[in-house]
Design a protein around this motif. Sequence first.
Motif, mmCIF file in Angstrom:
data_model
loop_
_atom_site.group_PDB
_atom_site.id
_atom_site.type_symbol
_atom_site.label_atom_id
_atom_site.label_comp_id
_atom_site.label_asym_id
_atom_site.label_seq_id
_atom_site.Cartn_x
_atom_site.Cartn_y
_atom_site.Cartn_z
ATOM 1 N N ARG A 57 -2.026 3.816 -4.201
ATOM 2 C CA ARG A 57 -1.747 2.580 -4.940
ATOM 3 C C ARG A 57 -1.911 1.389 -3.999
ATOM 4 N N ILE A 58 -2.624 0.382 -4.450
ATOM 5 C CA ILE A 58 -2.792 -0.862 -3.680
ATOM 6 C C ILE A 58 -2.525 -2.029 -4.625
ATOM 7 N N ASN A 59 -1.634 -2.928 -4.226
ATOM 8 C CA ASN A 59 -1.342 -4.132 -5.004
ATOM 9 C C ASN A 59 -1.530 -5.367 -4.148
ATOM 10 N N PHE A 60 -2.148 -6.388 -4.690
ATOM 11 C CA PHE A 60 -2.276 -7.690 -4.040
ATOM 12 C C PHE A 60 -1.488 -8.712 -4.870
ATOM 13 N N TYR A 61 -0.556 -9.412 -4.214
ATOM 14 C CA TYR A 61 0.331 -10.339 -4.910
ATOM 15 C C TYR A 61 -0.097 -11.779 -4.624
ATOM 16 N N LEU A 62 -0.301 -12.527 -5.681
ATOM 17 C CA LEU A 62 -0.665 -13.938 -5.560
ATOM 18 C C LEU A 62 0.610 -14.783 -5.493
ATOM 19 N N PRO A 63 0.493 -16.043 -5.051
ATOM 20 C CA PRO A 63 1.685 -16.902 -4.998
ATOM 21 C C PRO A 63 2.380 -16.987 -6.353
ATOM 22 N N GLY A 64 3.693 -16.821 -6.346
ATOM 23 C CA GLY A 64 4.448 -16.773 -7.587
ATOM 24 C C GLY A 64 5.030 -18.111 -7.996
ATOM 25 N N LEU A 78 0.839 -1.183 0.000
ATOM 26 C CA LEU A 78 0.000 0.000 0.000
ATOM 27 C C LEU A 78 0.877 1.235 0.000
ATOM 28 N N TYR A 79 0.521 2.202 -0.832
ATOM 29 C CA TYR A 79 1.195 3.498 -0.826
ATOM 30 C C TYR A 79 0.134 4.584 -0.913
ATOM 31 N N LEU A 80 0.189 5.522 0.015
ATOM 32 C CA LEU A 80 -0.687 6.680 -0.009
ATOM 33 C C LEU A 80 0.173 7.909 0.219
ATOM 34 N N GLU A 129 5.547 -13.095 -9.891
ATOM 35 C CA GLU A 129 4.378 -13.002 -9.027
ATOM 36 C C GLU A 129 3.232 -12.302 -9.762
ATOM 37 N N PRO A 130 2.082 -12.966 -9.926
ATOM 38 C CA PRO A 130 0.905 -12.284 -10.460
ATOM 39 C C PRO A 130 0.407 -11.253 -9.445
ATOM 40 N N LEU A 131 -0.263 -10.217 -9.938
ATOM 41 C CA LEU A 131 -0.787 -9.201 -9.031
ATOM 42 C C LEU A 131 -2.073 -8.599 -9.583
ATOM 43 N N VAL A 132 -2.856 -8.068 -8.653
ATOM 44 C CA VAL A 132 -4.066 -7.319 -8.974
ATOM 45 C C VAL A 132 -3.934 -5.986 -8.259
ATOM 46 N N GLY A 133 -4.220 -4.882 -8.954
ATOM 47 C CA GLY A 133 -3.986 -3.594 -8.327
ATOM 48 C C GLY A 133 -4.975 -2.520 -8.723
ATOM 49 N N PHE A 134 -4.872 -1.411 -7.992
ATOM 50 C CA PHE A 134 -5.732 -0.251 -8.225
ATOM 51 C C PHE A 134 -4.935 1.004 -7.889
ATOM 52 N N ARG A 135 -5.030 2.034 -8.754
ATOM 53 C CA ARG A 135 -4.310 3.277 -8.519
ATOM 54 C C ARG A 135 -5.206 4.466 -8.854
#
Length: 377
Positions: A178-185, A160-162, A190-196
């Motif tokens: 910015r928020i990133n969620f990292y799935l097992p690599g 998380l970054y604010l 590492e796959p990720l899902v994010g929002f900015r």
Amino acid sequence: MTGLLISLIIAGAPAKRKIPVKIYKRLPRNLTIPDSVRIYIDSIDYYWGKDNAKKAKHFFDKILKYNPPQYSFYVNYGYILWDLGKTKDAIRVFEKVLRKFPYDEATLTALFYLYDETGKIRKRKEIARRLIYITDNDSLRNEARRFLEHSKYSFFKYSLYLGSYFTTREKFVDGDLRINFYLPGFMGVEPLVGFRVLSDSRSSKVDIYEDNHWFTYVGARTGLWNLVSIFLYYGYFRRFRIEKPVMEGDNLALVGFLYREWLYRGLFYSLYGEVNHEKRTGYNTTLTIEMSAGYRWKRRHFTLSPSVYYKFIRDRKKFFYNNLMEVGPELEIVYSYWFAIYARFLKGFYSGIESGEPNPYGTDTYTDIRIGFYIAR
């Protein structure tokens, strides 16, 4: 809404725990080290007792040249490094001790919190399992158990970054979430899902600025040499509060960055570099380099860092706001390792302005004061 979000994040953000440091006591006279070294031991005891970790480290360095067999020297040296903010060096020392003494409580306790700071979840799990069986500290045992129970259901990691800052050049406020969620690599990817979300108060200048937008995406990241990180994103891009015709819809972004910091007796030098290539800017490529050099002073949970700051930006299409250099003094105050406030007094110079876009400042130089904060976890 932004104020409420910031308040909730600050209230829920984890702070570095207070861990009692094991103050080194004078060793018996029958130590298997030269008599001349006892003055170093006395000096460590004195300066550490005075909370002067820098001086204590100085004498620890002298003792460790003799390779003393007592592991307590190395354990306490690790705590000194940690107290000085040298997290990676402290981890290396504790891991070395752990190889020889795999169930030493002081070492396990330190690594339990250090791995939390550095995001090494798998290693922290192993430490927690050992702590549960060897510690007599009920509070520590319960914390380790809660961590293991929670981690059973934790499928992903997150970052998380604010951040936000105010600039005197145009008197606007800029925000970045910015928020990133990292799935097992697998194999280092590492796959990720994010929002900015990027938002600022310059929306009245609709022919120049394009910062007001949100971007939701999926992607992947990998790293090289513990120095370079590469991110690939693909997602949906949408603007708000902007009137001029702009691209919306799918967006592809490739971001690569490197970061390195060097420390020597409180002096530090940091280097950050980033290359950004995005479809939303007409497949423009931007290079950013940031450097800081100064002195770092740590006092309990706070770290004070006065420094000289330098920033260099160039882009392939040569928009005026992406081709500049900034330099000036900076002061940063960090609480624990996750919250920071900063102030910069900068002199800026535009360069390579060939895109034909208007320069709203009417000059190739500017002076700016920026005051801001960021939360990173």
